[in-house]
Write a protein that holds these residues in place. Structure first.
Motif: not given
Lengths: 112, 116
Positions: B25-34, B41-51, B67-74
């Protein structure tokens, strides 16, 4: 347990009819989002509601957030076959880090 | 531009394979999720990365490794999966991982995984 009860779970209607989907909870949400999802695709954001009593319109779709921020509704006017899909409500609760609370989803089928 | 890009769109893997799902993502978001989603069925949360730090693991089996190599990649690394792990895997992002007013979570198109 934080639950978001969504109803109905399945709706099959004729083109041109109106419908309303409801999401209710005993929890207070800091924001609530509505998504539409097609099979094999990710949920697409329709709207985010934040303020109690808020009403937002998106063409034929009207979204309402309850005054107490515990419930929300989606009303579709004159449904079209292109509205067919899975509609999901999902809320964020203050203090919960990043965890969306999802409703069970409403599968809408609009027949031509 | 509110876009979260996931690759591959479809993946078939054997139970002994190692594969990875990627998200950008290139929106400058600092939280990313799987999220994991089964049919109708609705989505089920697996992981949250913050900063770029893992902040939530919803008791996900270790055969799933984020794995979160940088703020844009997960990334989500997959190893020794079971057929019941077949599902749509969704990446998502938001400005922060806090439930602040107006914080909105945007989803990618998903990676459809089949384990054979």
């Amino acid at each position: 347990t934080q639950l978001l009860e969504q109803s109905p779970q399945f709706l099959s209607i004729q083109e041109g009819e109106n419908l309303t989907v409801y999401c209710n909870s005993s929890s207070v949400f800091s924001s609530l989002q509505w998504y539409r999802q097609e099979p094999g695709e990710g949920p697409v954001l329709l709207v985010t509601v934040v303020t109690g009593g808020e009403v937002k319109k998106l063409k034929r779709l009207t979204f309402q957030f309850g005054d107490a921020r515990k419930d929300s509704s989606l009303h579709i006017t004159a449904a079209q076959p292109g509205d067919t899909g899975l509609y999901l409500c999902a809320g964020l609760i203050s203090g919960n880090t990043g965890k969306l609370i999802f409703g069970q989803g409403t599968t809408l089928q609009v027949k031509p | 531009d509110t876009e979260v890009t996931q690759t591959p769109k479809h993946l078939v893997m054997g139970m002994t394979n190692k594969k990875s799902l990627k998200c950008e993502q290139h929106m400058g978001h600092r939280a990313m999720y799987w999220y994991k989603q089964k049919a109708k069925k609705p989505p089920e949360l697996m992981f949250v990365y913050s900063y770029e730090k893992l902040s939530i693991n919803e008791s996900v089996p270790s055969r799933f490794s984020p794995e979160c190599p940088n703020s844009s990649l997960l990334n989500l690394h997959l190893h020794a999966l079971q057929p019941e792990d077949s599902a749509l895997y969704l990446c998502a992002s938001s400005w922060t991982a806090q439930a602040g007013s107006g914080n909105t979570i945007y989803f990618g198109e998903g990676s459809w995984l089949t384990v054979v």
